[in-house]
Scaffold this motif. Structure first.
Motif, PDB file in Angstrom:
ATOM      1  N   PRO A  41       0.845  -1.202   0.000  1.00  0.00           N
ATOM      2  CA  PRO A  41       0.000   0.000   0.000  1.00  0.00           C
ATOM      3  C   PRO A  41       0.877   1.247   0.000  1.00  0.00           C
ATOM      4  O   PRO A  41       1.753   1.396   0.861  1.00  0.00           O
ATOM      5  CB  PRO A  41      -0.799  -0.116   1.305  1.00  0.00           C
ATOM      6  N   MET A  42       0.657   2.148  -0.979  1.00  0.00           N
ATOM      7  CA  MET A  42       1.525   3.329  -1.080  1.00  0.00           C
ATOM      8  C   MET A  42       0.758   4.594  -1.450  1.00  0.00           C
ATOM      9  O   MET A  42       1.357   5.651  -1.568  1.00  0.00           O
ATOM     10  CB  MET A  42       2.639   3.085  -2.101  1.00  0.00           C
ATOM     11  N   SER A  43      -0.544   4.501  -1.601  1.00  0.00           N
ATOM     12  CA  SER A  43      -1.323   5.680  -1.981  1.00  0.00           C
ATOM     13  C   SER A  43      -2.761   5.512  -1.542  1.00  0.00           C
ATOM     14  O   SER A  43      -3.221   4.397  -1.263  1.00  0.00           O
ATOM     15  CB  SER A  43      -1.250   5.918  -3.499  1.00  0.00           C
ATOM     16  N   TYR A  44      -3.460   6.632  -1.461  1.00  0.00           N
ATOM     17  CA  TYR A  44      -4.881   6.647  -1.091  1.00  0.00           C
ATOM     18  C   TYR A  44      -5.664   7.288  -2.229  1.00  0.00           C
ATOM     19  O   TYR A  44      -5.261   8.320  -2.769  1.00  0.00           O
ATOM     20  CB  TYR A  44      -5.089   7.440   0.208  1.00  0.00           C
ATOM     21  N   TRP A  45      -6.767   6.654  -2.606  1.00  0.00           N
ATOM     22  CA  TRP A  45      -7.590   7.101  -3.729  1.00  0.00           C
ATOM     23  C   TRP A  45      -9.048   7.206  -3.315  1.00  0.00           C
ATOM     24  O   TRP A  45      -9.519   6.443  -2.461  1.00  0.00           O
ATOM     25  CB  TRP A  45      -7.497   6.107  -4.892  1.00  0.00           C
ATOM     26  N   GLU A  46      -9.740   8.133  -3.931  1.00  0.00           N
ATOM     27  CA  GLU A  46     -11.196   8.170  -3.869  1.00  0.00           C
ATOM     28  C   GLU A  46     -11.717   8.160  -5.303  1.00  0.00           C
ATOM     29  O   GLU A  46     -11.405   9.061  -6.088  1.00  0.00           O
ATOM     30  CB  GLU A  46     -11.680   9.406  -3.108  1.00  0.00           C
ATOM     31  N   ILE A  47     -12.454   7.129  -5.638  1.00  0.00           N
ATOM     32  CA  ILE A  47     -13.108   7.022  -6.943  1.00  0.00           C
ATOM     33  C   ILE A  47     -14.559   7.422  -6.717  1.00  0.00           C
ATOM     34  O   ILE A  47     -15.243   6.823  -5.873  1.00  0.00           O
ATOM     35  CB  ILE A  47     -13.021   5.587  -7.498  1.00  0.00           C
ATOM     36  N   TYR A  48     -15.031   8.425  -7.424  1.00  0.00           N
ATOM     37  CA  TYR A  48     -16.358   8.950  -7.110  1.00  0.00           C
ATOM     38  C   TYR A  48     -17.133   9.318  -8.366  1.00  0.00           C
ATOM     39  O   TYR A  48     -16.561   9.553  -9.441  1.00  0.00           O
ATOM     40  CB  TYR A  48     -16.254  10.150  -6.162  1.00  0.00           C
ATOM     41  N   ARG A  49     -18.449   9.345  -8.225  1.00  0.00           N
ATOM     42  CA  ARG A  49     -19.328   9.759  -9.310  1.00  0.00           C
ATOM     43  C   ARG A  49     -19.379  11.284  -9.336  1.00  0.00           C
ATOM     44  O   ARG A  49     -20.086  11.920  -8.563  1.00  0.00           O
ATOM     45  CB  ARG A  49     -20.728   9.175  -9.104  1.00  0.00           C
ATOM     46  N   ALA A  50     -18.615  11.877 -10.236  1.00  0.00           N
ATOM     47  CA  ALA A  50     -18.552  13.335 -10.301  1.00  0.00           C
ATOM     48  C   ALA A  50     -19.899  13.943 -10.667  1.00  0.00           C
ATOM     49  O   ALA A  50     -20.218  15.059 -10.242  1.00  0.00           O
ATOM     50  CB  ALA A  50     -17.484  13.760 -11.307  1.00  0.00           C
ATOM     51  N   ASP A  51     -20.686  13.219 -11.460  1.00  0.00           N
ATOM     52  CA  ASP A  51     -21.998  13.750 -11.852  1.00  0.00           C
ATOM     53  C   ASP A  51     -22.996  13.746 -10.701  1.00  0.00           C
ATOM     54  O   ASP A  51     -24.036  14.416 -10.780  1.00  0.00           O
ATOM     55  CB  ASP A  51     -22.568  12.964 -13.037  1.00  0.00           C
ATOM     56  N   LEU A  52     -22.702  13.018  -9.622  1.00  0.00           N
ATOM     57  CA  LEU A  52     -23.569  12.974  -8.442  1.00  0.00           C
ATOM     58  C   LEU A  52     -22.940  13.707  -7.256  1.00  0.00           C
ATOM     59  O   LEU A  52     -23.469  13.651  -6.151  1.00  0.00           O
ATOM     60  CB  LEU A  52     -23.851  11.516  -8.046  1.00  0.00           C
ATOM     61  N   ASP A  53     -21.836  14.380  -7.500  1.00  0.00           N
ATOM     62  CA  ASP A  53     -21.072  15.069  -6.464  1.00  0.00           C
ATOM     63  C   ASP A  53     -21.382  16.566  -6.515  1.00  0.00           C
ATOM     64  O   ASP A  53     -21.803  17.084  -7.566  1.00  0.00           O
ATOM     65  CB  ASP A  53     -19.575  14.829  -6.730  1.00  0.00           C
ATOM     66  N   PRO A  54     -21.186  17.284  -5.399  1.00  0.00           N
ATOM     67  CA  PRO A  54     -21.341  18.747  -5.457  1.00  0.00           C
ATOM     68  C   PRO A  54     -20.503  19.402  -6.550  1.00  0.00           C
ATOM     69  O   PRO A  54     -20.846  20.488  -7.034  1.00  0.00           O
ATOM     70  CB  PRO A  54     -20.889  19.198  -4.064  1.00  0.00           C
ATOM     71  N   LEU A  55     -19.416  18.762  -6.972  1.00  0.00           N
ATOM     72  CA  LEU A  55     -18.614  19.285  -8.073  1.00  0.00           C
ATOM     73  C   LEU A  55     -19.457  19.540  -9.318  1.00  0.00           C
ATOM     74  O   LEU A  55     -19.173  20.469 -10.098  1.00  0.00           O
ATOM     75  CB  LEU A  55     -17.487  18.290  -8.400  1.00  0.00           C
ATOM     76  N   ALA A  56     -20.493  18.745  -9.520  1.00  0.00           N
ATOM     77  CA  ALA A  56     -21.325  18.869 -10.724  1.00  0.00           C
ATOM     78  C   ALA A  56     -22.021  20.226 -10.829  1.00  0.00           C
ATOM     79  O   ALA A  56     -22.462  20.609 -11.918  1.00  0.00           O
ATOM     80  CB  ALA A  56     -22.361  17.743 -10.752  1.00  0.00           C
ATOM     81  N   ARG A  57     -22.112  20.946  -9.705  1.00  0.00           N
ATOM     82  CA  ARG A  57     -22.710  22.286  -9.747  1.00  0.00           C
ATOM     83  C   ARG A  57     -21.757  23.317 -10.345  1.00  0.00           C
ATOM     84  O   ARG A  57     -22.165  24.443 -10.637  1.00  0.00           O
ATOM     85  CB  ARG A  57     -23.085  22.738  -8.331  1.00  0.00           C
ATOM     86  N   HIS A  58     -20.495  22.943 -10.515  1.00  0.00           N
ATOM     87  CA  HIS A  58     -19.476  23.906 -10.907  1.00  0.00           C
ATOM     88  C   HIS A  58     -18.886  23.663 -12.293  1.00  0.00           C
ATOM     89  O   HIS A  58     -17.977  24.375 -12.704  1.00  0.00           O
ATOM     90  CB  HIS A  58     -18.346  23.907  -9.866  1.00  0.00           C
ATOM     91  N   TYR A  59     -19.377  22.646 -12.993  1.00  0.00           N
ATOM     92  CA  TYR A  59     -18.916  22.424 -14.366  1.00  0.00           C
ATOM     93  C   TYR A  59     -20.021  21.688 -15.117  1.00  0.00           C
ATOM     94  O   TYR A  59     -20.929  21.118 -14.496  1.00  0.00           O
ATOM     95  CB  TYR A  59     -17.601  21.622 -14.370  1.00  0.00           C
ATOM     96  N   PRO A  60     -20.011  21.687 -16.441  1.00  0.00           N
ATOM     97  CA  PRO A  60     -21.071  21.009 -17.206  1.00  0.00           C
ATOM     98  C   PRO A  60     -20.898  19.495 -17.170  1.00  0.00           C
ATOM     99  O   PRO A  60     -20.325  18.879 -18.074  1.00  0.00           O
ATOM    100  CB  PRO A  60     -20.899  21.576 -18.623  1.00  0.00           C
ATOM    101  N   ALA A  61     -21.375  18.896 -16.092  1.00  0.00           N
ATOM    102  CA  ALA A  61     -21.206  17.455 -15.890  1.00  0.00           C
ATOM    103  C   ALA A  61     -22.032  16.659 -16.894  1.00  0.00           C
ATOM    104  O   ALA A  61     -23.073  17.104 -17.375  1.00  0.00           O
ATOM    105  CB  ALA A  61     -21.618  17.085 -14.466  1.00  0.00           C
TER     106      ALA A  61
END
Length: 243
Positions: free
Chosen positions: A134-154
């Motif tokens: 183990p050498m890294s930490y990741w988050e794989i997420y649904r960007a279209d269902l994330d608050p991020l989607a309010r800030h770009y054309p998801a």
């Protein structure tokens, strides 16, 4: 004399409900009002929730091993009891804390992880395991269902990536860009409905932005998010074979 039609209609067959003195209507009402055990209902609800959680990101835990230029690599979903001390140590590295802002007691990291693990599966925290370590930490997420989607054309099924490299020895030697490329390819391989992999590193984190560019992502825009000004990075399926 044979029975008339009327007497035949009212004849009772041996063993019928009527001959036993029971009312079919009453039995039907009993069935309709049958109450299932609470344990069974809870089990069904959990099964439905687990199925939804797995479907949102096409079972990240089953994606398996891929081969990056730096070695065999695998995303392994986080287990709190096993992984919390390691991830907490990484979060308290000053180079990581400057951008993740999760430095502090173990309970702070635990709350961050549990919020995802208890959710509906739109974000899956993982350890990145390179050649068995183990050498890294990741988050794989649904960007279209994330608050991020309010800030770009998801677009539907846009899939996002968060990444931190755990130890300083693994930074600055190209491992980040190699793993980002490998994981982006893995997302596109395992999520056929996903046309784009996106990321939003802090604009001040120039090594991270450079790693995404080296991994085949394009800089799309500067985005003002609640906690940072980010560089919106996009990796398109349509140009994958050209990279």
């Amino acid at each position: 004399m044979p029975p008339t039609d009327a007497s035949a209609d009212t004849a009772t067959a041996p063993g019928s409900d009527a001959s036993a003195g029971r009312s079919p209507a009453t039995d039907g009402e009993d069935t309709l009002h049958l109450r299932l055990p609470e344990e069974f209902l809870a089990l069904c609800a959990k099964a439905d929730a687990d199925a939804t959680r797995d479907q949102l990101l096409d079972r990240v835990g089953d994606w398996g091993r891929t081969h990056a230029t730096v070695g065999a690599f695998e995303l392994v979903p986080v287990e709190i009891e096993r992984d919390l001390p390691l991830i907490t140590r990484w979060m308290n590295d000053p180079a990581v804390a400057a951008f993740w802002e999760l430095a502090g007691p173990q309970t702070l990291t635990e709350a961050h992880l549990r919020a995802q693990l208890a959710g509906d599966g739109r974000s899956v925290p993982c350890l990145g395991v390179l050649e068995g370590t183990p050498m890294s930490y990741w988050e794989i997420y649904r960007a279209d269902l994330d608050p991020l989607a309010r800030h770009y054309p998801a677009r539907p099924h846009d899939t996002g990536i968060h990444l931190l490299i755990g130890d300083a020895v693994d930074r600055g030697r190209g491992a980040g860009s190699a793993l980002l490329r490998a994981v982006a390819d893995l997302v596109l391989d395992k999520r056929p409905a996903c046309a784009r992999v996106v990321a939003e590193p802090d604009l001040r984190n120039t090594p991270s932005v450079a790693a995404f560019l080296s991994a085949g992502f394009r800089f799309s825009a500067e985005v003002d998010l609640p906690a940072k000004r980010a560089a919106l990075m996009i990796r398109d399926r349509s140009v994958r074979d050209l990279l």
